[in-house]
Write an enzyme that holds these catalytic residues in place. Sequence first.
Site, PDB file in Angstrom:
ATOM      1  CB  SER A 119      -0.958   0.019   1.194  1.00 51.45           C
ATOM      2  OG  SER A 119      -0.246   0.126   2.414  1.00 51.45           O
ATOM      3  CE  LYS A 156      -2.684   2.178   4.276  1.00 52.74           C
ATOM      4  NZ  LYS A 156      -1.864   1.029   4.667  1.00 52.74           N
TER       5      LYS A 156
END
Length: 203
Positions: A119, A156
């Site tokens: 990701s 993230k």
Amino acid sequence: MDTIGDRLKDIRNKKGMTLDEVAKSVGVSRQTIQRYESGVIPNIPPDKISKLANLFNTTTDYLIDGKNSSKKGIKIPVLGRVVAGIPVEAITDIIDYEEITEELARTGDFFALQVKGESMAPRIRENDVVIVRKQSTVENKEVAIVLVNGNEATIKEVQFQENGITLIGWNPAVYTPHFYSAKDIETLPVQIIGKVVELRGKF
């Protein structure tokens, strides 16, 4: 300090740690630590010396012979995963160790985490290792380790809005930015557990 036992006892006392705390961290009994310190067990197994050195932020060389006490680096555990409800220091899923500078180590408590998934590609790839300073908040657009809804921790970029936060993955093909409202943050919950300060790329 003449013996390894003397050095162990001296460091433990300076850090204000009990025999029970050290024993639990190393994986031996309280009596065993006592025997290490008293010299009853003079030949401490290498794996235990390594764990003691990591626990006390010193080198195995210093514990063994009193030399090189001014350490060039501090070893921190590389965790395979971080899950909700388990303090980082209690996680036993240690897959390796990484070394950070003594200067960096002075700025907080650190652990390392092996990255899962793509990701954050192409900058951060699966199986890369990130060095993380334990903290409950970060600045806008910094990269953090975040626990969401009781799942395993994710890495993230964090962007703050007035009414919540957005978690952003750098690979849009894998991860769409996800917004969490102030209510979500409280009820799911969404919890920042550390700031990523360094990337160790792995082949």
